[in-house]
Motif scaffolding. Structure first.
Motif, PDB file in Angstrom:
ATOM      1  N   PHE A  16      48.747  39.503  49.395  1.00  0.00           N
ATOM      2  CA  PHE A  16      48.009  38.744  50.409  1.00  0.00           C
ATOM      3  C   PHE A  16      48.659  37.366  50.443  1.00  0.00           C
ATOM      4  O   PHE A  16      48.384  36.546  49.562  1.00  0.00           O
ATOM      5  N   PRO A  40      39.516  42.280  34.472  1.00  0.00           N
ATOM      6  CA  PRO A  40      38.730  41.079  34.773  1.00  0.00           C
ATOM      7  C   PRO A  40      38.581  40.849  36.275  1.00  0.00           C
ATOM      8  O   PRO A  40      39.252  41.492  37.077  1.00  0.00           O
ATOM      9  N   ASN A  41      37.738  39.892  36.649  1.00  0.00           N
ATOM     10  CA  ASN A  41      37.562  39.564  38.066  1.00  0.00           C
ATOM     11  C   ASN A  41      38.899  39.233  38.700  1.00  0.00           C
ATOM     12  O   ASN A  41      39.712  38.539  38.114  1.00  0.00           O
ATOM     13  N   GLY A  42      39.113  39.769  39.901  1.00  0.00           N
ATOM     14  CA  GLY A  42      40.344  39.468  40.629  1.00  0.00           C
ATOM     15  C   GLY A  42      41.552  40.250  40.143  1.00  0.00           C
ATOM     16  O   GLY A  42      42.678  39.984  40.551  1.00  0.00           O
ATOM     17  N   ALA A  43      41.319  41.260  39.289  1.00  0.00           N
ATOM     18  CA  ALA A  43      42.435  42.036  38.722  1.00  0.00           C
ATOM     19  C   ALA A  43      43.113  42.929  39.753  1.00  0.00           C
ATOM     20  O   ALA A  43      44.248  43.362  39.557  1.00  0.00           O
ATOM     21  N   GLY A  44      42.396  43.242  40.838  1.00  0.00           N
ATOM     22  CA  GLY A  44      42.986  44.077  41.881  1.00  0.00           C
ATOM     23  C   GLY A  44      42.328  45.448  42.026  1.00  0.00           C
ATOM     24  O   GLY A  44      42.818  46.303  42.758  1.00  0.00           O
ATOM     25  N   LYS A  45      41.203  45.642  41.354  1.00  0.00           N
ATOM     26  CA  LYS A  45      40.559  46.962  41.334  1.00  0.00           C
ATOM     27  C   LYS A  45      40.089  47.386  42.731  1.00  0.00           C
ATOM     28  O   LYS A  45      40.409  48.483  43.193  1.00  0.00           O
ATOM     29  N   THR A  46      39.315  46.524  43.365  1.00  0.00           N
ATOM     30  CA  THR A  46      38.808  46.875  44.702  1.00  0.00           C
ATOM     31  C   THR A  46      39.956  47.015  45.694  1.00  0.00           C
ATOM     32  O   THR A  46      39.909  47.853  46.596  1.00  0.00           O
ATOM     33  N   THR A  47      40.993  46.220  45.493  1.00  0.00           N
ATOM     34  CA  THR A  47      42.161  46.344  46.377  1.00  0.00           C
ATOM     35  C   THR A  47      42.762  47.748  46.281  1.00  0.00           C
ATOM     36  O   THR A  47      43.172  48.316  47.296  1.00  0.00           O
ATOM     37  N   PHE A  56      43.444  48.048  54.147  1.00  0.00           N
ATOM     38  CA  PHE A  56      44.655  47.243  54.349  1.00  0.00           C
ATOM     39  C   PHE A  56      45.859  48.158  54.180  1.00  0.00           C
ATOM     40  O   PHE A  56      45.806  49.088  53.371  1.00  0.00           O
ATOM     41  N   GLN A  88      31.177  47.609  46.476  1.00  0.00           N
ATOM     42  CA  GLN A  88      30.661  46.650  45.499  1.00  0.00           C
ATOM     43  C   GLN A  88      29.418  45.952  46.072  1.00  0.00           C
ATOM     44  O   GLN A  88      28.398  45.839  45.407  1.00  0.00           O
ATOM     45  N   GLU A 180      31.702  49.763  41.292  1.00  0.00           N
ATOM     46  CA  GLU A 180      30.618  49.174  40.502  1.00  0.00           C
ATOM     47  C   GLU A 180      29.245  49.789  40.805  1.00  0.00           C
ATOM     48  O   GLU A 180      28.313  49.091  41.201  1.00  0.00           O
ATOM     49  N   HIS A 213      32.182  47.219  35.551  1.00  0.00           N
ATOM     50  CA  HIS A 213      32.230  46.204  34.497  1.00  0.00           C
ATOM     51  C   HIS A 213      31.378  46.642  33.311  1.00  0.00           C
ATOM     52  O   HIS A 213      31.545  46.146  32.201  1.00  0.00           O
TER      53      HIS A 213
HETATM   54  P1  ATP Z   1      36.220  41.907  41.004  1.00  0.00           P
HETATM   55  O1  ATP Z   1      36.008  42.529  39.677  1.00  0.00           O
HETATM   56  O2  ATP Z   1      35.869  40.452  41.020  1.00  0.00           O
HETATM   57  O3  ATP Z   1      35.639  42.668  42.131  1.00  0.00           O
HETATM   58  P2  ATP Z   1      38.842  43.023  41.619  1.00  0.00           P
HETATM   59  O4  ATP Z   1      39.552  43.460  40.398  1.00  0.00           O
HETATM   60  O5  ATP Z   1      38.184  44.059  42.442  1.00  0.00           O
HETATM   61  O6  ATP Z   1      37.833  41.872  41.246  1.00  0.00           O
HETATM   62  P3  ATP Z   1      40.237  42.349  44.038  1.00  0.00           P
HETATM   63  O7  ATP Z   1      38.999  42.127  44.821  1.00  0.00           O
HETATM   64  O8  ATP Z   1      40.996  43.578  44.275  1.00  0.00           O
HETATM   65  O9  ATP Z   1      39.914  42.235  42.486  1.00  0.00           O
HETATM   66  O10 ATP Z   1      41.181  41.079  44.254  1.00  0.00           O
HETATM   67  C1  ATP Z   1      42.496  40.969  43.712  1.00  0.00           C
HETATM   68  C2  ATP Z   1      43.138  39.713  44.235  1.00  0.00           C
HETATM   69  O11 ATP Z   1      43.424  39.852  45.617  1.00  0.00           O
HETATM   70  C3  ATP Z   1      42.268  38.470  44.107  1.00  0.00           C
HETATM   71  O12 ATP Z   1      43.090  37.377  43.809  1.00  0.00           O
HETATM   72  C4  ATP Z   1      41.673  38.325  45.482  1.00  0.00           C
HETATM   73  O13 ATP Z   1      41.364  36.989  45.767  1.00  0.00           O
HETATM   74  C5  ATP Z   1      42.794  38.847  46.362  1.00  0.00           C
HETATM   75  N1  ATP Z   1      42.294  39.455  47.606  1.00  0.00           N
HETATM   76  C6  ATP Z   1      41.563  40.582  47.703  1.00  0.00           C
HETATM   77  N2  ATP Z   1      41.300  40.869  48.989  1.00  0.00           N
HETATM   78  C7  ATP Z   1      41.872  39.887  49.728  1.00  0.00           C
HETATM   79  C8  ATP Z   1      41.972  39.613  51.124  1.00  0.00           C
HETATM   80  N3  ATP Z   1      41.407  40.424  52.026  1.00  0.00           N
HETATM   81  N4  ATP Z   1      42.647  38.523  51.503  1.00  0.00           N
HETATM   82  C9  ATP Z   1      43.221  37.701  50.610  1.00  0.00           C
HETATM   83  N5  ATP Z   1      43.180  37.905  49.278  1.00  0.00           N
HETATM   84  C10 ATP Z   1      42.512  38.986  48.835  1.00  0.00           C
END
Ligand code: ATP
Length: 256
Positions: A16, A40-47, A56, A88, A180, A213
């Motif tokens: 991104f 951890p938070n922001g690790a990329g799981k939901t992505t 995306f 989530q 989650e 989590h």
């Molecule tokens: P959490 O446990 O907090 O849900 P996560 O592991 O699911 O976190 P993601 O939501 O996949 O993490 O985010 C991974 C990274 O990508 C983060 O830095 C987030 O800010 C970024 N990110 C995710 N979606 C977007 C988007 N649509 N636009 C810009 N950045 C994004």
């Protein structure tokens, strides 16, 4: 007995702008497997879920589902091929009842060739009856049949999560992505959720990836776990291996 690979992700990267949300991710998921995705938070799981369902496009890499390249397919098509998910942040139709929310899942599926070609559904009425019976069964599976006429938003959080799972199942998925599912549940509900996930996997022949989590979910039901940190897979293994992996403890478990 050799099991088929249901989902294969090869060198998948998602950026991104300057952020690398997922970096060179590889996954081979076998049919029937229950995989945990933690980090951890922001690790990329939901992505990872957003890439599988093409919310995306990938920046690089390839995704195959049931041997078919789905990297460039639309979300709609991917759902019809048999991928379903929960979110989530729960996304239900708040003004609709529990039963109506589940019925929307069938209607999403109706659009597919699969159902329109079913010869034993000659009339709209028969079709509605069929879906109502199916919805009834799903409500029973999830233990929410007594709530069928309640508005979705009137339910406590834990029950809304169950309803989301029921609706996802209405699209007859082969692969279920749970984001989650235990969030907002109390310890008793979480225990019950574990049983429930195992039960629906068995009954509907599902392959499941769960982001969570809550380690009581992950460690108790998953056969394999992948740990992400800053978009990178830092460990992969059985719950036992993951729990004792020093890098995981440092990056994640130790922090929580
Ligand atoms: P959490 O446990 O907090 O849900 P996560 O592991 O699911 O976190 P993601 O939501 O996949 O993490 O985010 C991974 C990274 O990508 C983060 O830095 C987030 O800010 C970024 N990110 C995710 N979606 C977007 C988007 N649509 N636009 C810009 N950045 C994004």
């Amino acid at each position: 007995q050799q099991k088929n690979v249901i989902l294969r992700m090869t060198n998948v990267t998602k950026k991104f702008g300057g952020i690398v949300a997922v970096s060179n991710f590889n996954l081979e998921l076998k049919e029937g497997e229950l995989l945990g995705l933690i980090g951890p938070n922001g690790a990329g799981k939901t992505t990872v879920f957003n890439l599988i369902t093409h919310v995306f496009p990938v920046t690089e890499g390839r995704i195959e589902f049931l041997g078919r390249d789905i990297t460039k397919l639309s979300t709609d098509k991917i759902i019809r091929l048999g991928v379903a998910r929960t979110f989530q942040n729960i996304r239900l139709f708040g003004s609709m009842t529990v039963e109506e929310n589940i019925l929307t899942g069938f209607h999403a599926h109706l659009k597919s060739n699969l159902f329109s070609s079913v010869a034993f559904l000659p009339s709209y009425q028969r079709e509605e009856e069929y879906f109502r019976a199916k919805a009834e069964e799903l409500m029973k599976d999830l233990g929410i049949e007594h709530l069928r006429d309640f508005k979705a938003t009137a339910l406590p959080y834990g029950l809304q999560r169950k309803l989301e799972i029921a609706r996802a199942l209405a699209t007859s998925p082969k692969l279920l992505l749970l984001d989650e599912p235990a969030a907002g549940m109390n310890p008793d509900e979480t225990l019950e959720l574990n049983e429930l996930i195992l039960k629906i996997r068995e009954k509907y022949g599902l392959t499941i990836i769960v982001i969570e989590h809550d380690m009581k979910v992950i460690m108790n039901i998953c056969e394999r776990i992948i740990v992400l940190d800053h978009g990178v897979t830092i460990a992969e293994g059985t719950p036992k291996e993951i729990q004792t992996n020093p890098e995981v403890i440092k990056a994640y478990l130790g922090a929580g």
